[in-house]
Design a protein around this motif. Structure first.
Motif, PDB file in Angstrom:
ATOM      1  N   ILE A 359      93.479  50.753  69.131  1.00  0.00           N
ATOM      2  CA  ILE A 359      91.975  51.177  70.163  1.00  0.00           C
ATOM      3  C   ILE A 359      91.345  50.155  71.262  1.00  0.00           C
ATOM      4  CG2 ILE A 359      89.535  51.893  69.021  1.00  0.00           C
ATOM      5  CD1 ILE A 359      90.605  53.319  66.634  1.00  0.00           C
ATOM      6  N   ALA A 360      91.506  50.629  72.173  1.00  0.00           N
ATOM      7  CA  ALA A 360      90.474  50.151  73.280  1.00  0.00           C
ATOM      8  C   ALA A 360      89.616  48.558  72.502  1.00  0.00           C
ATOM      9  CB  ALA A 360      90.171  50.646  74.566  1.00  0.00           C
ATOM     10  N   GLU A 361      89.902  47.785  72.613  1.00  0.00           N
ATOM     11  CA  GLU A 361      89.072  46.502  72.036  1.00  0.00           C
ATOM     12  C   GLU A 361      88.487  45.535  73.272  1.00  0.00           C
ATOM     13  OE1 GLU A 361      90.125  44.120  69.151  1.00  0.00           O
ATOM     14  OE2 GLU A 361      88.876  43.085  69.237  1.00  0.00           O
ATOM     15  N   PRO A 362      86.694  45.819  73.433  1.00  0.00           N
ATOM     16  CA  PRO A 362      86.671  45.044  74.390  1.00  0.00           C
ATOM     17  C   PRO A 362      86.536  43.353  74.016  1.00  0.00           C
ATOM     18  CG  PRO A 362      84.619  46.291  73.453  1.00  0.00           C
ATOM     19  CD  PRO A 362      86.339  46.376  72.365  1.00  0.00           C
ATOM     20  N   ILE A 363      87.585  43.135  74.116  1.00  0.00           N
ATOM     21  CA  ILE A 363      87.597  41.725  74.481  1.00  0.00           C
ATOM     22  C   ILE A 363      86.445  41.161  75.711  1.00  0.00           C
ATOM     23  CG2 ILE A 363      88.925  39.329  75.018  1.00  0.00           C
ATOM     24  CD1 ILE A 363      91.572  41.351  74.433  1.00  0.00           C
ATOM     25  N   PRO A 364      85.401  40.015  75.294  1.00  0.00           N
ATOM     26  CA  PRO A 364      84.057  39.643  76.166  1.00  0.00           C
ATOM     27  C   PRO A 364      85.811  38.780  77.042  1.00  0.00           C
ATOM     28  CG  PRO A 364      84.303  39.252  73.858  1.00  0.00           C
ATOM     29  CD  PRO A 364      85.362  39.862  73.571  1.00  0.00           C
ATOM     30  N   LYS A 365      84.241  39.034  78.316  1.00  0.00           N
ATOM     31  CA  LYS A 365      84.624  38.578  79.511  1.00  0.00           C
ATOM     32  C   LYS A 365      85.642  39.076  80.295  1.00  0.00           C
ATOM     33  CE  LYS A 365      81.300  34.195  78.581  1.00  0.00           C
ATOM     34  NZ  LYS A 365      82.076  33.098  78.683  1.00  0.00           N
ATOM     35  N   THR A 366      85.976  40.316  79.186  1.00  0.00           N
ATOM     36  CA  THR A 366      87.095  40.991  80.937  1.00  0.00           C
ATOM     37  C   THR A 366      86.383  42.474  80.894  1.00  0.00           C
ATOM     38  OG1 THR A 366      87.898  42.325  78.350  1.00  0.00           O
ATOM     39  CG2 THR A 366      89.109  41.075  79.478  1.00  0.00           C
ATOM     40  N   PRO A 367      86.551  42.593  82.242  1.00  0.00           N
ATOM     41  CA  PRO A 367      86.400  43.977  82.865  1.00  0.00           C
ATOM     42  C   PRO A 367      86.322  45.255  82.277  1.00  0.00           C
ATOM     43  CG  PRO A 367      88.504  43.063  84.187  1.00  0.00           C
ATOM     44  CD  PRO A 367      87.972  42.458  82.721  1.00  0.00           C
ATOM     45  N   LEU A 368      87.188  45.465  80.438  1.00  0.00           N
ATOM     46  CA  LEU A 368      86.686  45.884  79.492  1.00  0.00           C
ATOM     47  C   LEU A 368      85.357  46.390  78.891  1.00  0.00           C
ATOM     48  CD1 LEU A 368      87.344  48.994  78.584  1.00  0.00           C
ATOM     49  CD2 LEU A 368      89.532  47.622  76.603  1.00  0.00           C
ATOM     50  N   ALA A 369      85.132  45.039  78.765  1.00  0.00           N
ATOM     51  CA  ALA A 369      83.851  44.454  77.963  1.00  0.00           C
ATOM     52  C   ALA A 369      82.813  44.606  78.985  1.00  0.00           C
ATOM     53  CB  ALA A 369      83.947  42.746  77.805  1.00  0.00           C
ATOM     54  N   ASP A 370      83.019  44.156  80.454  1.00  0.00           N
ATOM     55  CA  ASP A 370      81.802  44.846  81.086  1.00  0.00           C
ATOM     56  C   ASP A 370      81.228  46.387  81.219  1.00  0.00           C
ATOM     57  OD1 ASP A 370      82.069  42.452  81.313  1.00  0.00           O
ATOM     58  OD2 ASP A 370      82.775  42.114  83.865  1.00  0.00           O
ATOM     59  N   LEU A 371      82.454  47.334  80.945  1.00  0.00           N
ATOM     60  CA  LEU A 371      82.638  48.712  81.111  1.00  0.00           C
ATOM     61  C   LEU A 371      80.996  48.729  79.917  1.00  0.00           C
ATOM     62  CD1 LEU A 371      83.038  52.021  82.183  1.00  0.00           C
ATOM     63  CD2 LEU A 371      85.509  50.954  81.579  1.00  0.00           C
ATOM     64  N   VAL A 372      82.427  48.754  78.607  1.00  0.00           N
ATOM     65  CA  VAL A 372      81.903  48.871  77.229  1.00  0.00           C
ATOM     66  C   VAL A 372      80.040  48.224  77.214  1.00  0.00           C
ATOM     67  CG1 VAL A 372      82.103  48.090  75.013  1.00  0.00           C
ATOM     68  CG2 VAL A 372      84.017  48.820  76.575  1.00  0.00           C
ATOM     69  N   LYS A 433      90.895  51.228  59.192  1.00  0.00           N
ATOM     70  CA  LYS A 433      90.627  49.681  60.052  1.00  0.00           C
ATOM     71  C   LYS A 433      89.776  48.777  61.355  1.00  0.00           C
ATOM     72  CE  LYS A 433      93.274  45.841  58.117  1.00  0.00           C
ATOM     73  NZ  LYS A 433      93.065  45.148  59.773  1.00  0.00           N
ATOM     74  N   ASP A 434      91.511  49.523  62.337  1.00  0.00           N
ATOM     75  CA  ASP A 434      91.188  49.670  63.432  1.00  0.00           C
ATOM     76  C   ASP A 434      89.920  49.948  63.747  1.00  0.00           C
ATOM     77  OD1 ASP A 434      93.845  49.215  63.437  1.00  0.00           O
ATOM     78  OD2 ASP A 434      95.074  49.788  65.277  1.00  0.00           O
ATOM     79  N   GLY A 435      89.551  51.042  64.033  1.00  0.00           N
ATOM     80  CA  GLY A 435      88.133  51.852  64.337  1.00  0.00           C
ATOM     81  C   GLY A 435      86.993  50.257  64.247  1.00  0.00           C
ATOM     82  N   ASN A 436      86.999  49.727  62.416  1.00  0.00           N
ATOM     83  CA  ASN A 436      86.022  49.581  62.225  1.00  0.00           C
ATOM     84  C   ASN A 436      86.138  47.763  63.089  1.00  0.00           C
ATOM     85  OD1 ASN A 436      84.788  51.487  59.958  1.00  0.00           O
ATOM     86  ND2 ASN A 436      86.163  50.157  58.535  1.00  0.00           N
ATOM     87  N   GLU A 437      87.100  47.734  63.263  1.00  0.00           N
ATOM     88  CA  GLU A 437      87.537  46.345  63.628  1.00  0.00           C
ATOM     89  C   GLU A 437      86.840  46.042  65.253  1.00  0.00           C
ATOM     90  OE1 GLU A 437      90.826  44.269  61.420  1.00  0.00           O
ATOM     91  OE2 GLU A 437      91.463  44.817  62.898  1.00  0.00           O
ATOM     92  N   VAL A 438      86.846  47.402  66.003  1.00  0.00           N
ATOM     93  CA  VAL A 438      86.944  47.604  67.262  1.00  0.00           C
ATOM     94  C   VAL A 438      85.415  48.182  67.142  1.00  0.00           C
ATOM     95  CG1 VAL A 438      86.927  48.703  69.483  1.00  0.00           C
ATOM     96  CG2 VAL A 438      89.006  48.332  68.124  1.00  0.00           C
ATOM     97  N   ARG A 439      84.442  48.712  66.592  1.00  0.00           N
ATOM     98  CA  ARG A 439      83.301  48.520  66.211  1.00  0.00           C
ATOM     99  C   ARG A 439      82.334  47.321  65.356  1.00  0.00           C
ATOM    100  NH1 ARG A 439      85.183  53.282  64.698  1.00  0.00           N
ATOM    101  NH2 ARG A 439      84.896  53.064  62.078  1.00  0.00           N
ATOM    102  N   ALA A 440      82.571  46.336  65.424  1.00  0.00           N
ATOM    103  CA  ALA A 440      82.162  45.445  64.695  1.00  0.00           C
ATOM    104  C   ALA A 440      82.889  44.428  66.197  1.00  0.00           C
ATOM    105  CB  ALA A 440      83.687  44.535  63.599  1.00  0.00           C
ATOM    106  N   ALA A 441      84.126  44.072  66.760  1.00  0.00           N
ATOM    107  CA  ALA A 441      84.022  43.708  67.752  1.00  0.00           C
ATOM    108  C   ALA A 441      83.057  44.184  69.134  1.00  0.00           C
ATOM    109  CB  ALA A 441      85.556  43.065  68.410  1.00  0.00           C
ATOM    110  N   THR A 442      82.961  45.170  69.109  1.00  0.00           N
ATOM    111  CA  THR A 442      82.158  45.753  70.148  1.00  0.00           C
ATOM    112  C   THR A 442      80.157  45.895  69.840  1.00  0.00           C
ATOM    113  OG1 THR A 442      83.578  47.139  70.099  1.00  0.00           O
ATOM    114  CG2 THR A 442      81.297  47.747  71.219  1.00  0.00           C
TER     115      THR A 442
END
Ligand code: SF4
Length: 450
Positions: A359-372, A433-442
Motif C-alpha cells: 500500500i502506498a506509504e508516504p515517506i516524509p519529504k518525498t513528493p508522495l508525502a507532499d501529495l498525501v 497490518k499494512d493498512g494499519n502501518e500506512v495509516r500510522a505513518a500518514t
C-alpha cells in the motif's frame, strides 16, 4: 578541516565502546558504520536486537518509519540514556530529524550518509561545528547543523556479524552496496533524495574483497543493491554493460552463481547482454518495480517508464530464460477503480513468476508525502471504507485492493496456486497490518508537517 578541529571541543563523555544496532536485520549501512568505527580503533559490537552494554554509545540504525512509532525502541532509548548511555540515530529515518527527535528523543540524529559524521561525533561528541547532525539544545530547540558533504564511496570493510549466515532478506544473507544513488525520480522513493541522482560506484576490487570477506564469515547468498543493479558504473547518461557484467561474473566466481542475485532493476535499464549475464551469473531472477498497469498512475509516480516498456521488459526477460517478479503499489491517492483494473489486466497478461503488493506509504519529504498532505482524508483510499466485493471483511479501499491483487496474481502465476483458507487468512491479516502501518505513518506525517 583544520578550521573544524580548531573550533570543536571534546565532550566529557569517554566514547570508546560502541554498540551498533539495526533492529531485526543487519542492514548493510549498520555493518558499514560498525566497520568504520572498528577501523578507527573503537571497541564495537553489532546487534540486530535492542540490547547494549551499559554506558555504551549506541548507534541505532533505523530504516523504516515504523521504527519511529515502536514502543520497544522508545523504551530502549529512554532506559539506555537513563542508565548513563548515549544514543545516536542514523539510517534512512534521519532524513526527517524533526520526527526522530520528537518521537524517540536520542542524544543526536546523524543525518544522511553517516560515514564521515560517525567518526567525528565519536571523537568530539555533539557540537554545532559538526555538519550533518540534529540534536535538542538545552533551551529545547532542535538544532540542525549544516549538511554534511556526501561520503566517500571508498571505505573500510563492513563489520560482518558471526550470525550473518542465519540472515535471509528475500533469500540473501546481505545486500551489498556496489554503487550509490539512482537516476530515477519515483515520487514515493527515498533513494534519490537520500543518496542523490548521481551514481557513485565503488571499485570492483574493493567490492570483490568485501564479497570474499562475507563468504568467509558465512554469508550464503549475496545480492547487489544500490537502487537498480545495472546502474553500476553508470556515467554521462550511459549504462556500462561491461562493468556490470564483470561485477556479476566476479561475484559468481567467489560465491557460485546460485549464490548471487541481482534482483532490483529498472525496466528501462536492461539490454540483451545484461539479461544474459543475469541468467549466467546469478540465480536467474529479475525483480522489477512495476507499481501499476496504468500509464496515468506511472506518470503520477514519476516512474519514467510506461506500461509498454514494462510489458516489453517482462517479455524480453522471458526470452533470455529469466524468471520475473514484480512489485506493485496500490492506494496511490490518484488511483481510480479503472487504474486498479488496468493493474489487474497487466498481471493477467504477463503471468509473473512472483508478485509483491504494498500500500502506498508516504515517506516524509518525498513528493508522495507532499501529495498525501494535500489530499483530504475522505479522498485518501488508505482511509476510505471499502464498499465493494469485500465489504463484509471491513477493509479500507487500499487494503481491499491489496488483498484483491494478491489473490488475482496467484491465479495468474505460471504454476498452479490454490487459494486455501490458510492463504486467504494470511493475505487478509497481511493487508490489515499494512493498512494499519500506512495509516500510522500518514498520521505521523500530518502531526509534523500537516
Ligand atoms: S528506480 Fe527504484 S531506487 Fe530509483 S527512484 Fe525509482 S523506486 Fe527508487
Amino acid at each position: 578541516m583544520t578550521c573544524f578541529f580548531a573550533y570543536t571541543f571534546k565532550t566529557n563523555i569517554e566514547i570508546m565502546k560502541f554498540t551498533v544496532i539495526s533492529p531485526e536485520i543487519y542492514t548493510y549501512g549498520a555493518m558499514l558504520v560498525a566497520g568504520i568505527l572498528k577501523d578507527r580503533g573503537y571497541d564495537v559490537t553489532i546487534k540486530n536486537r535492542l540490547s547494549a552494554r551499559p554506558k555504551d554509545t549506541v548507534m541505532l540504525s533505523l530504516y523504516s518509519t515504523q521504527h519511529l512509532m515502536s514502543d520497544a525502541i522508545k523504551d530502549f532509548i529512554s532506559e539506555h540514556r537513563k542508565n548513563g548511555g548515549t544514543v545516536f540515530i542514523g539510517g534512512p529515518v534521519s532524513a526527517y530529524p524533526e520526527i526522530v527527535a520528537g518521537e524517540l528523543n536520542p542524544d543526536a540524529t546523524l543525518i544522511g550518509e553517516g560515514e564521515e559524521t560517525v567518526p567525528l561525533v565519536a571523537e568530539y561528541g555533539i557540537s554545532d561545528k559538526i555538519p550533518g547532525i540534529a540534536y535538542i539544545r538545552k533551551d529545547g530547540e532542535l538544532r540542525i547543523t549544516e549538511p554534511a558533504i556526501p561520503a566517500s564511496i571508498n571505505r573500510p570493510t563492513p563489520l560482518i556479524p558471526a550470525d550473518i549466515t542465519k540472515q535471509s532478506i528475500r533469500g540473501a544473507s546481505a545486500y551489498i552496496e556496489t554503487h550509490r544513488g539512482c537516476t530515477g525520480a519515483c515520487t514515493f522513493c527515498q533513494v534519490p533524495r537520500y543518496f542523490g541522482r548521481e551514481i557513485r560506484s565503488r571499485d570492483l576490487d574493493d567490492i570483490l574483497k568485501e564479497v570474499r570477506e562475507f563468504k568467509k564469515r558465512g554469508a550464503r547468498r549475496l545480492s547487489v543493491s544500490g537502487g537498480t543493479g545495472s546502474l553500476y558504473q553508470y556515467k554521462d547518461g550511459k549504462i556500462d554493460e561491461d562493468s556490470f557484467i564483470e561485477l556479476l561474473k566476479g561475484m559468481a566466481k567467489i560465491m557460485g552463481p546460485k549464490n548471487v542475485s541481482s534482483p532490483d532493476i529498472r525496466v528501462d535499464c536492461i539490454s540483451d547482454k545484461i539479461l544474459d549475464a543475469i541468467r549466467d551469473y546469478t540465480i536467474g531472477w529479475v525483480f522489477f518495480g512495476l507499481e501499476s498497469g496504468s500509464d496515468d498512475i506511472l506518470r503520477h509516480m514519476g516512474k519514467g517508464a510506461g506500461v509498454k516498456e514494462a510489458s516489453e521488459a517482462v517479455e524480453r526477460c522471458r526470452e533470455h530464460g529469466l524468471k520475473v517478479a514484480g512489485s506493485f503499489i496500490v492506494g496511490h491517492p490518484m488511483e481510480t477503480e479503472d487504474d486498479f483494473n488496468k493493474t489487474k489486466d497487466f498481471i493477467s497478461e504477463h503471468f509473473l513468476d512472483d508478485v509483491f503488493v504494498s500500500i502506498a506509504e508516504p515517506i516524509p519529504k518525498t513528493p508522495l508525502a507532499d501529495l498525501v498532505l494535500k489530499t483530504p482524508r475522505e479522498k485518501n483510499p488508505t482511509y476510505i471504507p471499502h464498499e465493494g466485493e469485500y465489504r463484509s471483511l471491513k477493509l479500507t479501499e487500499s487494503e481491499a485492493r491489496s488483498f484483491d491483487l494478491q489473490m488475482h496474481a496467484d491465479m495468474y502465476k505460471p504454476n498452479l496456486h490454490v487459494v486455501t483458507d490458510e492463504i486467504f487468512n494470511t493475505y487478509l491479516s497481511g493487508v490489515r497490518k499494512d493498512g494499519n502501518e500506512v495509516r500510522a505513518a500518514t498520521d505521523l506525517l500530518f502531526k509534523y508537517y500537516g
